[in-house]
Design an enzyme around this catalytic site. Structure first.
Site, PDB file in Angstrom:
ATOM      1  N   THR B  32      -3.653 -90.621  -0.841  1.00 13.85           N
ATOM      2  CA  THR B  32      -4.419 -91.261  -1.896  1.00 13.85           C
ATOM      3  C   THR B  32      -5.893 -91.280  -1.490  1.00 13.85           C
ATOM      4  O   THR B  32      -6.186 -91.571  -0.330  1.00 13.85           O
ATOM      5  CB  THR B  32      -3.937 -92.713  -2.077  1.00 13.85           C
ATOM      6  OG1 THR B  32      -2.528 -92.681  -2.285  1.00 13.85           O
ATOM      7  CG2 THR B  32      -4.630 -93.397  -3.247  1.00 13.85           C
ATOM      8  N   GLU B  65      -2.175 -83.715   7.456  1.00 16.09           N
ATOM      9  CA  GLU B  65      -3.476 -83.110   7.188  1.00 16.09           C
ATOM     10  C   GLU B  65      -3.921 -82.265   8.368  1.00 16.09           C
ATOM     11  O   GLU B  65      -4.618 -81.263   8.197  1.00 16.09           O
ATOM     12  CB  GLU B  65      -4.514 -84.182   6.902  1.00 16.09           C
ATOM     13  CG  GLU B  65      -4.314 -84.909   5.585  1.00 16.09           C
ATOM     14  CD  GLU B  65      -3.397 -86.112   5.708  1.00 16.09           C
ATOM     15  OE1 GLU B  65      -2.749 -86.271   6.770  1.00 16.09           O
ATOM     16  OE2 GLU B  65      -3.338 -86.900   4.737  1.00 16.09           O
ATOM     17  N   ARG B 115     -12.749 -91.809   0.651  1.00 15.58           N
ATOM     18  CA  ARG B 115     -11.985 -93.057   0.719  1.00 15.58           C
ATOM     19  C   ARG B 115     -12.293 -93.768   2.035  1.00 15.58           C
ATOM     20  O   ARG B 115     -12.538 -93.144   3.061  1.00 15.58           O
ATOM     21  CB  ARG B 115     -10.489 -92.735   0.623  1.00 15.58           C
ATOM     22  CG  ARG B 115      -9.580 -93.846   1.067  1.00 15.58           C
ATOM     23  CD  ARG B 115      -8.116 -93.474   0.991  1.00 15.58           C
ATOM     24  NE  ARG B 115      -7.346 -94.296   1.911  1.00 15.58           N
ATOM     25  CZ  ARG B 115      -6.050 -94.181   2.127  1.00 15.58           C
ATOM     26  NH1 ARG B 115      -5.351 -93.287   1.468  1.00 15.58           N
ATOM     27  NH2 ARG B 115      -5.441 -94.966   2.992  1.00 15.58           N
ATOM     28  N   ASN B1011       5.421 -93.559  -1.784  1.00 19.04           N
ATOM     29  CA  ASN B1011       4.231 -94.376  -2.018  1.00 19.04           C
ATOM     30  C   ASN B1011       3.125 -93.608  -2.704  1.00 19.04           C
ATOM     31  O   ASN B1011       2.340 -94.176  -3.446  1.00 19.04           O
ATOM     32  CB  ASN B1011       3.729 -94.948  -0.687  1.00 19.04           C
ATOM     33  CG  ASN B1011       2.672 -95.994  -0.882  1.00 19.04           C
ATOM     34  OD1 ASN B1011       2.862 -96.924  -1.665  1.00 19.04           O
ATOM     35  ND2 ASN B1011       1.552 -95.850  -0.208  1.00 19.04           N
TER      36      ASN B1011
END
Lengths: 330, 1205
Positions: B32, B65, B115, B1011
């Site tokens: 996210t 990642e 973020r 999630n």
């Protein structure tokens, strides 16, 4: 021996038709049925309820839980996964129609008028020789009269007849208050044939779970007598073709039904139990009987013992019941 | 200029659109707020959408990642046009490869939705701390501030990197830009071709590693040459800014949209100038326009290219008259001289002065400040505040804006009542529930108006942190000019409340303009609704002279066959009342949108929505507002007056949605919060709650076990405690020989129940007179609320059974234990939380929990409250989350520290034996703490020890007192989902399993990354559709249990509560008692499976019945007694796999849309299941010596783990 018959305006090489059942879901089996000698094949039903349910379920789950969390705006890919059930059915129909020379009839199974028109049109475009409408209705609503129930069938018939150019038959249940009256009404509305009868899933009870479970049992040979009676009664009354379905296992069953006026005889349980090869045996049996009894054609036989033609018409009516009891008691 | 299509997109889709067109290899991993970029790319490739050169990009999900960056590095080295998407912690994991990629002068673009980095807390929201952490990598950093800019700069970045050979990181603010939907002009293939030079693409491919012309790259270099080689890249960085500007100029010629490395807006002779980048610059732009129109000499520099930083161009972008430059950083660097952008600007100006630059009469003063951390609102009022501060003679430096810092007093003041939106903008705010479709409908509205009218549109959506009953707030703007308002609506013309319960919980009308509209969905009729409103709402309506409309949307929805989906109805109301479009036209367009959206879903769905639209207008009523009647009831307090002070003063503000008002001093210093707080957040989200039928109940406690929210509980207690029971409190004689003479009550927590119905589904008892009824049956909550609230309060005060006497290894016995995990914000019907609750019941009083990031860390640790709680003695689980990838290592650290301290404590005990006394020391050193009884006794000993130590004023005594608690047995739990255990954290998990240390690892296996919205993990079953596996996962689920068993010294178990609940309970007890690493794989049904959540436990049973999920236990202790360590607890599969798959939408999607592929995958999976069962059965059989035929190493390979060199 001329076994040919005319059903729904279609010329069939013999009266044996593979009725709607899971047997025809496989293309190889469809070919095997033709090889075994069936004169037409009714494909397994396209269930309107199933299609509607799948579409609704798909619509539900595509949005289920969506936009509740900033991290998981959705839970399924945005790709269109709209159920391909009608597409898959139509593709099968297309392939089946291309794979065999005998007529392929599509069966459309549902409980309401909505959505049938669209499916009927697609079925015609996919190459079906005819459509068999299986209106699946249990008249459990005390607020709906017999007349209203019948109206539902007529509404569906009209809608589909107005949509397609191919013949349309209707598969009925035996649970009508006045079947003869209703059959004639459908006849007047232009139905091309009636299939007598369909079988409902009958509920059972699971004693461990105390739940109601749907159950489908295959018809037994003695059940053939129900369509036999009604074909005998209806044959003189209506123009539309008549097909017998339920409890047909032997060549003698077929012969009896033809005599009462059936234009075609649907084979379902016997195919599920014994496979396509049984058809050839049944055809031999029919031919042998006709030959031995010096009939020249099936046509000569058809209707020879219907309500009008037989020696004792009342035997098909209530008296028949009484007589049967007497013979049983005797 | 050529007309291009106008479309409504969000920032993520805009970036992904360009990246997919201009790449041939894409490596992805969910995080996210960047996950949707990967999802789009994966989907488009699955749909065979080609890139600019006519080939479909290869999209591959990696295990992390770090993996994605490695794959991209490799793809780039071998000639691909490669890209990836990420944010925050993901970007941190990419850093090593980013240095390599840049060091090797490799063109690529990473698209980043910026973020917050996790520090004292994780935050999924937006700031630029992640981007700032990679500014040393050598990547060019290009910033976008709006959705249109994202699209444009994405193309500019892809074009420029090929020429510059400097890799680019293109970033935009997470959520604010990544998730804002906006009407923008799309780019087409002609634009792409005009911008991307194929010769440069071919040049990139020519540099690729190729055995036909082999090279050596990635060498190790020595002190003699490394430095020089590092400096060799300088010309490329020197040239990069010019290349970017040239590319921007080319883009401007093609599209008419001109960008510069530093774009100045404002007064040409501005004296005060703000310098910043990202979405905040748009709000600042709006403020500057507003202020300059009023004659203020202020300006703004929007930074596009942050690295390489072109100081000269920055200086040239500033007006000559500037006196003060205020640099705003959306990041924080504690201990620095200032945040990075501030330092860069300062350096640029000083260097300008040092090189005799004469742009300014006097070198401007530079001040720096922080704003907008973790998506904190940044408004024009704050911009004005900064400029006002800059105007003072001694402006504050290193300030913060947007918060009240009453600790360090760094924050500057601003006037929040300043509004700069133009008058022709129509704004609307909608308060809805996640489940009612409000956000989807509003996105639709933005699309309708944006794409079918001349208006500009903006939609932004705010969600709370709960998964069940979450509140969504939609902020919509419609205007005649482009909208730069990158902040929440502050002056709404229209406010809609889609849930009447919000009236008591949320302040919704404080931002509606005078004369605006308030629309309420309520079952109250128009002529009676007024008296049902809280006084606070009445007062706002009167004071603001609002027009007030009501509709009973749930009734209309029900009548239209829409169930609880009121989205279409409320959307129709908005169009009918707001006047953004003529009513008839609006209705027509809504229906058009419905047809477009739902046509493929069938006529039935379309017809239901049409019916909803038609019936809406007939049921929408305007209420006559009795202006003199403001006499309604007062809103109830947000939390009980009995709650602790922190809850009342701080947590309550967060619950109310007013957390922004809290000052710095209200916050804990180090991210530490109390547990036991969810009990104070009464959300009342269930429409229906279970009601107990004591006569039918067989007291099996299964309902208590499966309740995801600990909202149905059982107690057996002495009859005399019932004396003060409320009148409606139910009790019956307790069943079972252990409970003779006791009363039994099954009690529901009406305000905490989510109404999921799992309890009713699992209930095995049926009413003999009416079999549709069970021992618990759902009934509407509202009429029961008051009485059951009192009953529940009474119930909680009833005495607990002594846990030492309970058979805690059984379902019934364990479910009399007090849950220390309650009322979480997990999805209604969650499949994970029952396992956590069970763990908390069995071991919570001594549990130390390391929780991997994921669903369990969000419902477990996302403010405002936590479900982890304490027992009457104040003991309970202590919980922390480190990262997504390191939970196993984090938990091992717990174990090491606890063991070391316990060892130290034992050493001190021995040393102080004479002082403390032999009896106590011996008892403590030899304590058997294998069960509750032993732990309780040891606790008493520790208390006694502390008492004795308190009387000793020696260093040793104080040191022992500091570690004395470690003498009490600790149960270390490492908790996470399959994304953690199977993928990103597998390396650490494997290492910890191999370590031999006593930790308990609980994998809540939902078979997807739940999630982040259901992306494929290696736990995803073959044939299931998931994000990143849109065509169905082609490979089999990884057998993690098998891998763990290979070590031989690890307790491994696989459980499914819905299939065998006693097995689950027994497994937890066994696993915890194993004095080494334990791994429990727990099948957890999930909303992402596409199931009726109420039937979640039945789905678990089906998964086991078909063999998809096995039940087994592998207990190394059994080998000591000659037994096979593996016990296969599953029966041979007896349900066809197809039957199980047909009952879950994740499989159905493929079965329906691509039956052939689904059939092939299913056949393969059926074979694999059969083979796996056969293999497990073979291994579970004992041979002559009782051991498994395929015996695994019996010696724990504790020392097999070598440290990396």
């Amino acid at each position: 021996m001329d076994l040919a018959t005319n059903y729904l305006g279609l010329r069939l090489k013999n009266p044996l038709v593979a009725g709607a059942s899971p047997v025809s879901r496989d293309l190889d089996t469809v070919r095997a049925l033709e090889d075994a000698g069936v004169a037409a094949i009714v494909l397994a039903s396209l269930f309107q309820e199933e299609v509607d349910h799948q579409l609704a379920a798909h619509a539900h789950f595509a949005e289920f839980g969506a936009y509740s969390s900033p991290e998981a705006l959705t839970y399924v890919p945005a790709r269109d996964y709209t159920p391909r059930h009608p597409d898959a059915y139509l593709e099968h129909l297309r392939q089946a129609a291309g794979a065999v020379d005998v007529p392929v009839i599509a069966s459309l199974n549902g409980a309401t008028a909505g959505g049938w028109i669209e499916h009927a049109r697609m079925i015609e475009e996919a190459g079906a020789s005819a459509i068999e409408l299986n209106v699946y209705h249990v008249a459990a609503d005390p607020g709906r009269s017999a007349q209203q129930v019948e109206d539902l069938y007529v509404e569906v018939l009209r809608a589909v007849k107005n949509t397609v150019g191919i013949p349309v038959s209707m598969k009925l249940s035996p649970y009508f208050s006045s079947l003869a009256h209703f059959a004639r009404r459908l006849d007047k509305e232009g139905v091309d044939g009636l299939v007598l009868f369909n079988r409902f899933y009958q509920p059972d009870i699971d004693l461990n779970e105390l739940t109601v479970v749907p159950n489908l049992s295959l018809s037994a040979p003695h059940e053939m007598r129900l369509p036999l009676r009604w074909i005998a009664i209806l044959d003189p009354l209506i123009e539309a073709s008549l097909a017998a379905s339920t409890g047909v296992y032997t060549s003698h069953d077929v012969l009896k039904l033809l005599m009462t006026g059936a234009d075609a005889v649907m084979l379902v349980a016997v195919l599920l139990r014994h496979g396509p090869s049984i058809v050839a045996d049944m055809l031999h049996g029919i031919e042998d009987w006709l030959h031995v009894n010096e009939y020249l054609s099936v046509h000569q036989l058809q209707g020879s013992m219907n309500h009008r033609a037989c020696a004792d018409p009342s035997a098909f009516e209530r008296a028949n019941y009484v007589k049967a009891l007497q013979s049983y008691c005797g | 200029m050529r007309k291009r299509p106008l479309v409504t997109l969000d920032g993520n889709e805009a970036a992904a659109y360009v990246a997919h067109r201009l790449s041939d290899v894409i490596a992805i991993y969910p995080i996210t707020p960047s996950s949707p970029m990967g999802e789009w790319a994966d989907q488009w490739s699955a749909e065979n959408r080609p890139n600019l050169w006519g080939t479909v990009p290869s999209v591959t999900e990696m295990q992390s990642e770090a993996g994605a960056a490695g794959a991209i590095h490799g793809a780039l080295q071998t000639g691909a046009l490669a890209t990836t998407f990420t944010a925050s912690q993901g970007l941190l994991l990419m850093i090593p490869n980013m240095y390599k990629i840049a060091g090797e002068l490799t063109p690529t673009v990473f698209h980043v939705s910026a973020r917050t980095l996790a520090t004292h807390a994780l935050s999924i929201f937006g700031d630029q701390s992640d981007v700032m952490s990679v500014r040393g990598t050598g990547f060019a950093l290009l910033a976008s501030g709006s959705v249109q800019e994202v699209l444009d700069n994405a193309l500019i970045a892809h074009a420029a990197t090929l020429e510059a050979r400097v890799p680019f990181l293109h970033f935009f603010d997470g959520f604010r830009t990544s998730h804002e939907v906006m009407k923008i002009e799309l780019l087409d293939d002609d634009d792409f071709r005009a911008m991307v030079d194929d010769r440069l693409v071919r040049a990139h491919r020519a540099r690729a590693m190729n055995p036909e012309r082999p090279v050596l790259r990635g060498t190790a270099q020595n002190p003699d040459v490394f430095f020089q080689a590092r400096e060799a890249i300088n010309p490329f960085y020197a040239a990069c800014p010019d290349i970017v500007q040239t590319t921007m100029d080319r883009f401007a010629r093609i599209t008419g949209r001109a960008y510069h490395l530093f774009d100045y807006v404002g007064h040409p002779e501005a004296e005060r100038v703000i310098v910043m980048m990202g979405s905040g610059a748009e709000a600042a732009h709006e403020a500057i326009d507003f202020l300059t129109a009023r004659g203020e000499r202020v300006g703004l520099v929007k930074i596009r290219l942050y690295r390489p930083f072109d100081g000269k161009r920055l200086v040239e972008s500033l007006p000559k008259a500037v006196r003060t430059v205020a640099v705003l950083d959306r990041t924080k660097e504690p201990g620095s001289l200032g945040e990075p952008l501030y330092q860069d600007v300062l350096t640029a100006l000083v260097e300008h002065a040092q090189t005799n630059g004469n742009r300014f009469d006097r070198l401007p003063r530079v001040i720096g400040g922080r704003y907008g951390l973790s998506s904190k609102e940044f408004t024009p009022a704050m911009v004005k505040g900064v400029l006002d501060e800059a105007a003072t003679s001694n402006p504050k430096n290193h300030f913060s804006v947007g918060i009240l810092d009453d600790v360090s007093h760094n924050s500057i003041a601003y006037d929040p009542t300043l509004h700069t939106e133009s008058d022709d903008v129509v704004s609307a705010v909608f308060y809805g529930l996640g489940s009612d479709g409000t956000v989807g409908a509003n996105k639709n509205s933005v699309k309708i108006i944006g794409e079918e009218t001349e208006s500009y549109t903006q939609g932004y959506f705010v969600y709370d942190s709960k998964k069940a009953g979450s509140v969504t707030v939609s902020h919509l703007r419609f205007g005649k000019r482009p909208i730069r308002s990158t902040y929440l609506v502050q002056q709404a013309h229209f406010v809609a409340c889609h849930q009447p319960t919000f009236l008591d919980r949320l302040e919704m009308l404080d931002k509606v303009i005078r004369g605006g509209v308030f629309l309420l969905n309520t079952a109250e009729p128009a002529d009676r609704v007024w008296s049902s409103l809280p006084r606070e709402v009445q007062a706002q309506i009167v004071a603001r002279e609002l027009r007030f409309f009501v509709i009973d949307a749930y009734r209309v929805a029900k009548e239209a066959g829409m169930g609880g989906r009121i989205n279409t109805i409320m959307q129709t109301c908005f169009f009918a009342i707001s006047g953004v479009l003529p009513r008839d036209e609006a209705i027509e367009k809504i229906k058009g949108a419905i047809r477009k959206t739902y046509a493929a879903k069938g006529e039935t769905v379309v017809a239901k929505n049409f019916a909803a639209v038609d019936q809406t207008l007939a049921n929408l009523h305007e209420v006559r507002v009795p202006v003199s009647d403001v006499t309604g009831r007062s809103r109830p307090p947000t939390v009980s007056p009995e709650a602790p002070e922190f809850l009342r003063q701080v947590t309550a503000r967060m619950i109310e949605g007013r957390g922004d008002e809290l000052p710095v001093s209200a916050m804990p210093l180090d991210g530490t919060f109390s547990t036991a707080t969810a009990q104070w957040e009464k959300r009342n989200i269930a429409q229906e709650v279970p009601v107990w039928d004591a006569e039918t109940c067989i007291q099996c406690n299964k309902c208590v076990l499966v309740c995801p929210h600990a909202a149905i509980r059982a107690k057996a207690y002495p009859p005399d405690t019932l004396d003060a029971a409320p009148g409606t409190f139910k009790a019956t004689a307790a069943r079972g020989k252990e409970y003779v003479g006791l009363r039994y009550t099954l009690q529901v927590a009406p305000e905490d129940c989510t109404g999921c119905g799992l309890c009713v589904e699992i209930c095995p008892a049926k009413n003999k007179r009416e079999t549709r009824l069970k021992a618990i049956n759902m009934a509407p909550q509202a009429p029961l609320r008051e009485a059951e609230r009192e009953n529940y309060r009474f119930f909680l005060d009833l005495p607990e059974l002594d846990r030492r006497t309970l058979k805690t290894g059984t379902v019934k016995g364990s479910q009399f234990l007090l849950p220390l995990f309650e009322y979480s914000g997990a999805c209604a019907g969650c499949g994970e939380t029952p396992y956590l609750k069970l763990m908390s019941q069995l071991f919570g009083d001594r549990a130390v929990i390391a929780n991997a990031t994921g669903c369990s860390s969000i419902y477990g640790g996302n403010l405002p409250t936590t479900p982890w709680t304490v027992n009457a003695q104040g003991q309970g689980p202590t919980w922390s989350n480190s990262l997504f990838e390191d939970a196993a290592e984090f938990g091992l650290g717990f174990r090491l520290a606890i063991d070391k301290q316990a060892e130290f404590a034992r050493e001190l005990l021995t040393r102080m034996r004479e002082t403390i006394g032999d009896a106590l020391v011996d008892a403590m050193l030899s304590a058997d703490q294998s069960g509750d009884a032993g732990i309780m006794v040891q606790r008493e000993r520790v208390a006694e020890l502390k008492g004795r130590l308190a009387q000793l004023n020696t260093a040793e005594a104080m040191n022992l007192a500091a570690v004395a608690d470690s003498l009490i047995g600790r149960s270390v739990w490492i908790v996470g989902g399959d994304g953690w255990a199977y993928d990103i954290g597998y390396g650490g998990l494997d290492h910890v399993l191999a370590s031999g240390h006593n930790v308990n690892i609980l994998v809540l296996d939902t078979e997807v990354y739940s999630n982040t919205g259901g992306q494929m993990s290696k736990a995803t079953p073959c044939g299931a559709v998931a994000k990143f596996a849109t065509a169905g996962k082609p490979s089999q689920k990884k057998d993690l249990g098998q891998m763990a068993m290979a070590y031989g010294n690890v307790y491994v178990a696989s459980v499914a509560m819905g299939a065998n609940d006693n097995h689950t309970v027994q497994t937890f007890v066994e696993a915890e008692s194993f004095p080494g690493p334990s791994l429990i794989l727990a099948y957890s049904h999930c909303i992402a499976h596409g199931i009726n959540m109420r039937a979640g436990m039945k789905q678990q049973a089906a998964a086991v019945d078909c063999g998809h999920w096995l039940l087994y236990r592998f207990d190394p202790r059994r080998t000591a007694t000659g037994l096979n360590p593996l016990q296969l607890d599953s029966h041979e599969p007896h349900l066809p796999l197809k039957a199980y798959m047909s009952s879950e939408n994740r499989y159905q999607m493929l079965m329906q849309s691509d039956p052939k592929r689904a059939g092939d995958l299913m056949a393969r999976t059926q074979d694999a299941i059969r083979e796996r069962f056969r293999e497990y059965a073979r291994r579970a059989k004992t041979d002559g010596d009782g051991k498994a035929p395929a015996a695994t190493p019996s010696t724990p390979p504790t020392h097999a783990v070598a440290s990396a060199s």
